[in-house]
Every structure is written in structure tokens, then in C-alpha cells.
Design an enzyme around this catalytic site. Sequence first.
Site, PDB file in Angstrom:
ATOM      1  N   ARG A 177       0.812  -1.216   0.000  1.00 54.64           N
ATOM      2  CA  ARG A 177       0.000   0.000   0.000  1.00 54.64           C
ATOM      3  C   ARG A 177       0.847   1.267   0.000  1.00 54.64           C
ATOM      4  NH1 ARG A 177      -5.175   0.642   1.966  1.00 54.64           N
ATOM      5  NH2 ARG A 177      -4.756   2.814   1.500  1.00 54.64           N
ATOM      6  N   LYS A 178       2.140   1.135   0.189  1.00 57.04           N
ATOM      7  CA  LYS A 178       3.017   2.301   0.248  1.00 57.04           C
ATOM      8  C   LYS A 178       3.532   2.644  -1.142  1.00 57.04           C
ATOM      9  CE  LYS A 178       2.490   2.015   4.686  1.00 57.04           C
ATOM     10  NZ  LYS A 178       1.577   0.865   4.787  1.00 57.04           N
TER      11      LYS A 178
END
Length: 373
Positions: A177-178
Site C-alpha cells: 500500500r506504500k
Amino acid sequence: MIPVMRPWFGPEEQEAVAEVIASGWVAQGPRVAEFERGFAEAVQAGHGVAVSSCTTALHLCLVLAGVGPGDEVIVPSLSFIATANVVRHAGAEPVFADIDPATGNLTAKTIEAVLTPRTKAVILVHQAGVPADVDEVRAAHPGLVLVEDAACAAGSTYKGRPVGAGAGLAAWSFHPRKLLTAGEGGMITLMDGEVAARARRLREHGMSVSAADRHAKGVTTPEQYLEVGFNYRMTDLQAAVGIVQLGRLAEMVARRRALAARYHRLLADIPGLRMVADPEHGTTNYQSFWVALPEDFPMGRDDLLAFLATHGVSARRGIMAAHLEPAYAGKVNAELPATEWLTANSLILPLFHTMTEAEQDQVARALHAAAAG
């Protein structure tokens, strides 16, 4: 369905992983060391120590700071639950503080409200990539150990420098998700070389000489185990991906900021809708693009999530509040009105590097339709 997030991978990552496999050394080794050096340089830190996740990075930060039983550590409830969990892992007690509803971050004032004689440290989260005001907190509470939770903040800036620049202890995430992802993994950045050397020992069971060094240098002397450590290692497979991703970081941040600016234009005419934005003291990488609904919005947050899904848009609830989860029931030391309001009334919209204007228009049309009732 338009996803909330999609990692940006290319053939370069595939080639980097293939090279590691062909080398025969896939565990923690030379690629990890290269990734540590490159990432530390990128965030203007003295040293990088790669680990298996941001959770293990945060835990090691507390261990390095001497946090243990009998201590309290101030954390935001408005954060992924790992921020609170690592305090428990260290044997200490997390104390939840409220946040600034404009940024989602702790402030010197909200920290002050929950200080006790047992307070030893604060985990200051740069929530969703929005930089917290580190100098304000450090000046107001000089006696506290300050650990920066920069899980989401690679590429964000604070007062003209990268978030984490010069930090005593900062923890980073490379979860998918980063922006910068290695599939999983984390990093500690810090300035003290002796503390960094201890962190490297602790991540590998407390060994005096790492397995990679023994192999590279042909060391035959048996290693010693200087203290009780952990298995928190990153693999060279992950680091190879991280090295490529680090080279893409500036481009990823620029693209996300351009898309975020376009969201601001597309959604500006929805009355009362509040969108995440840069604070006065820095810039965000827009790791997440969250919006907060006005009180008179025609439907609640959860109904809106379902409505967006019927229009092909996969959105997510806003940042969780750990103190509302069963694991921390009855563990609230203060009122948390801003936290509870923001977690109940916010949602995260799709934003990723390869997002097209047509996809962004689809998200905006769905939100306008919901706002019109």
C-alpha cells in the site's frame, strides 16, 4: 473496479529479482546493504537498518530506546493498530492521544494532555504521508524519546527536507500500500552508528557477526550471541525490488501530487467536503487521498462506500482508531473526539501511479452523484 492502490512495477524489478536468484544468495546480504545505504541517503539519515516490516522496525526502535515494563508510550489511536501493538510487544503500555483533525497527526498539545510521570516516549506518526510537526513536539517535550512512524511518508517533506532527515529513530514501511514497496519489509533510519550496529545485531538473533559477513569474509570463528535478539531480517529478494523502487520514488511522488491536485479541482464544488492537503510545515506524498464528509452529506460514510462500489469505485474507510478495537477496550486515558469523528466520517479514494484521468473522472462523478442525493 478501480482499486484504491496498485503498486507500480516494471521489468526492472523482475530483472533485479532474477539476478538475486541467479546469484544463489537470496537471504539478507549485499542487496540489503545496498538498499540500506541508498534509502538512508535519500532521507538524509546517517544509517539505515533494513528489517522484515515496519512493525518490527517500530518494535526495535523501542528496544533501542530502552522502553520496557512500567513505561508508557504516547501513540495516536488514529493509526494502523501496529503503532499501539509494538508498545505492548516492548512490555510497555500505549497511551492514546488525540489528533489535529486537519492533518490526522499528534500535536504538542494533544501529547501534553496525556503525559504522566511514567511517560518515556512518543511515537509520532506522519499519518498517510502528511508530515507531523516534529520540531514543535521535540521543543515542547524534550525529555521524551521521539520515534517517528514514517511508514507512509517516503517522499514527503518537512521544512524543506525529507521526512525523517536527522531523526534519532524513524521507522518505514515497504508494504504494497506504500509508494515505495518491496512486497513487504521495513527500515529503521537513525544517526548514531553504534546504535545502528546494535540494531543490526538485534535483527539477526543478537549475533556478533552476520551470516552474510561470515560468508563474504570467510570468517571461521564461531559467532557469539551478545544479547537476546530477534529474527527481523529482510531478504535480498525484497531489497532488490526496493532498490529499483527507490529510483522511482521522485517520479511516483510527482505523479501522485499531480493526481491529488486534480482531485482537489474535481471535488472542490461539493459543499463541505474536506480533502487531505499539505500542512504549512511540509508537503505530503499523498500515500492516501482521504476525504472527510460534511455533517449534512446525504448518506453516511459506510453507505457511501457501498454506493461507490456500485459505480465501479473501490474506496476504503478512513484511518482506523485503535482504541475502538476489542484488543484495546477499556484502555482509553482521555477523550478522543477528533479521532472518533475523523475515523467515522472519512474515506480513502483510489490514487495510484498508473491511474488515468478517465478513472479519476469516474470517481469524481460517483462522488458528485452521491452528494446530489
